[in-house]
Structure formats: C-alpha cells, structure tokens
Scaffold this motif. Structure first.
Motif, mmCIF file in Angstrom:
data_model
loop_
_atom_site.group_PDB
_atom_site.id
_atom_site.type_symbol
_atom_site.label_atom_id
_atom_site.label_comp_id
_atom_site.label_asym_id
_atom_site.label_seq_id
_atom_site.Cartn_x
_atom_site.Cartn_y
_atom_site.Cartn_z
ATOM 1 N N LEU A 224 39.941 39.342 36.562
ATOM 2 C CA LEU A 224 39.445 38.007 36.930
ATOM 3 C C LEU A 224 38.112 37.756 36.247
ATOM 4 C CD1 LEU A 224 40.311 36.017 39.269
ATOM 5 C CD2 LEU A 224 39.074 37.541 40.726
ATOM 6 N N HIS B 265 36.964 34.451 33.950
ATOM 7 C CA HIS B 265 36.009 33.843 34.246
ATOM 8 C C HIS B 265 34.905 33.690 32.959
ATOM 9 C CE1 HIS B 265 36.929 32.201 37.807
ATOM 10 N NE2 HIS B 265 37.251 33.198 38.732
ATOM 11 N N SER C 70 37.263 35.368 43.156
ATOM 12 C CA SER C 70 37.605 34.387 42.096
ATOM 13 C C SER C 70 36.494 33.123 42.162
ATOM 14 C CB SER C 70 38.803 33.749 42.011
ATOM 15 O OG SER C 70 38.920 33.094 41.092
#
Length: 266
Positions: free
Chosen positions: A241, A245, A76
């Motif tokens: 993920l 983002h 991440s």
DNA sequence: GGACCTGGAGGTCTCGATGC
DNA sequence: GCATCGAGACCTCCAGGTCC
C-alpha cells in the motif's frame, strides 16, 4: 526521583512534554564511554524508555477504541493524506529550486550551472531536494501507526540519529529506529556515525524504508537491520500500500514539474 | 571474478549563532 | 529584525580494498 510516567505525559501539550522530559533528562548519569555529542540523546532516550511501553500501549488502546487506523481503508487514507500533503508542499517549493539563466551565469553554483545545462541543473536540484525531503515523509508515515512515536512530533525533542521509536512484539521494549530510504543510502564514511548513534540504545534498529538500492552499506554485529515489508510490518503498515501511494506521489510531482516547465516565463 | 564493504568527494537544505 | 555563516543532516556517485 521516580522515572517519568506515561500518565504524566499523556495529558500534556507537546511543549509541556518536552519541558518535563528535559527536566528528568538532566538528572540521568551518562556512562563515561559515551561520546560527548550523544550525551543528551542518551539522557532523553533513557527517560523516555521507561514511559514508552505504557505511552504506546495507551496509543494502541485509543486506536482500537476509535476504529484502528491500521484497518486497510483507513490506513490507505492516512498514507494518502501524508503523501498528498508532502506532494503539495514540494510542488509549491519547486519554482524556488530553479534559478534564472542570469543568476546561473553570473554566479554558477555547480558545473551544470556554469555550463548553462538547464535540464541537468533542474533535474539535479529537484531530485536531490526531493530525496532529502522524502526522509521526513517516511518518519511521518511510520508515525501513523499507534505502535510508533516520533520524538519530535510527540515529545518536541530530537534524539540524535533516531527517527522513530516503535513497540514491536518480542521484548515489549521500545526500539529506537534510524530510518533511511534505501539499503545503500549510507556511505562507508557515514556508517560509523549511525552505529555510534544507535549503539547507545539497548534496543535499536537500522531500517531501510524500501528494499531497493542494491546491497546494504550499513553493517553491524549488534544492530539489527531490516528493509521494506519487514520493517513496515513491525508497525502494522502495509508495504505494498505504501509503495502504491509513494509511486503516485512521485509521479504527481513529476507531472507538476512538467507543467511548470510548460508555463510561459513571467 | 563478482559481491560486498569502506572511504572520500560533492550538492543541497535547515537551523542556530553571530554580527550589523 | 534581518542577513550571513558554519555545522549538521541527508543524499548520490565513484574508486579501491576485501572476501568468498
């Protein structure tokens, strides 16, 4: 001459790797049926292919020994870092994408500028530029994975039509990948070029970073295609993920654009 | 008829070659 | 060294053809 070995490449700088690979590539015979424009790509790929399983294997071992970047928190952070750097670069560039009313009036570059439709001019310019540049972002994010290498960033060489080379289960052979943003990014007239660029590689893959954009506009009987999670899973990255983002990044850029509009003119 | 495929047109940027 | 130009790359949109 023996094929180039991973152990020769690993200790070298990027430019030294490039130099060494170019030297070996010059000795590779190119089959006559391969398009002249792809001769160099064939030669470089041919040289790289022999060294990559061991080279990527070394990357994977390094990654494991340091605490894998594929572990959720580290992954991440790595994706967020790439996205943030991308957003910062793009936000810095944004003011230069907007021309003054005088410039637009004296030398319009498109219909919107000719009509003085400032909002259309800006949205057109910024969204097109953003779309183009995001292609590079996917390449950078794939390269976070130890299962992937970037011809440009890891070896200082460009292989026409290839954005990333991955090692993914199955054959244990490196797979040469062309990455697009969506399934329908390519148009019909561009697809044949992509097919030619990929077909020169024994193991090849056409990948769409995101499963949006309706249906596929790339098809081939002998080049596999994947999109979204199916692709990112191949290199151990988490699609959900990534989407999180990317969404943050695009919204941040949008906020910066709104703020830019609200700044008083100098 | 709708989904899918193909081809064309167009906008923008980067990068290398060329000329001054 | 700098400006200009053209090729190549990346992307979007639209129209027409094909197939199920």
């Amino acid at each position: 001459m023996q094929p180039v070995q991973a152990v020769q490449l690993i200790p070298l700088s990027i430019s030294a790797r490039s130099h060494l690979l170019e030297k070996y590539a010059g000795l590779v015979n190119v089959p006559s049926e391969i398009n002249a424009e792809l001769h160099r790509a064939y030669q470089i790929a041919n040289v790289l292919a022999s060294a990559l399983p061991e080279f990527i294997g070394h990357q994977i071992q390094d990654d494991i020994s340091q605490g894998s970047v594929l572990e959720s928190d580290r992954q991440s952070l790595a994706i967020a870092t790439e996205c943030k750097q991308f957003a910062n670069r793009f936000i810095a560039l944004m003011p230069t994408l907007v021309r003054s009313p005088d410039e637009m009036e004296t030398s319009p570059r498109n219909l919107y500028e000719m009509c003085g439709a400032a909002i259309f001019v800006e949205s057109n310019s910024i969204s097109r530029n953003l779309s183009t540049k995001m292609g590079e972002l996917w390449e950078r994010i794939v390269n976070i994975s130890p299962y992937a290498v970037s011809p440009e960033r890891d070896f200082g060489l460009k292989i026409t039509g290839i954005d990333s080379i991955i090692l993914s289960g199955g054959t244990g052979e490196p797979i040469f990948v062309q990455i697009k943003t969506q399934r329908n990014t390519l148009t019909g007239s561009q697809a044949p070029r992509s097919r030619c660029e990929l077909e020169i590689h024994q193991h090849r893959l056409f990948a769409a970073a995101f499963c949006t954009g309706g249906s596929w506009t790339f098809s081939s009987t002998n080049i596999p295609r994947v999109c979204g999670a199916e692709f990112w899973n191949m290199v151990g990255l988490d699609y959900e993920l990534l989407k999180f983002h990317v969404k943050q990044t695009i919204l941040n850029i949008q906020s910066a654009y709104i703020a830019l509009q609200q700044e008083p003119p100098i």
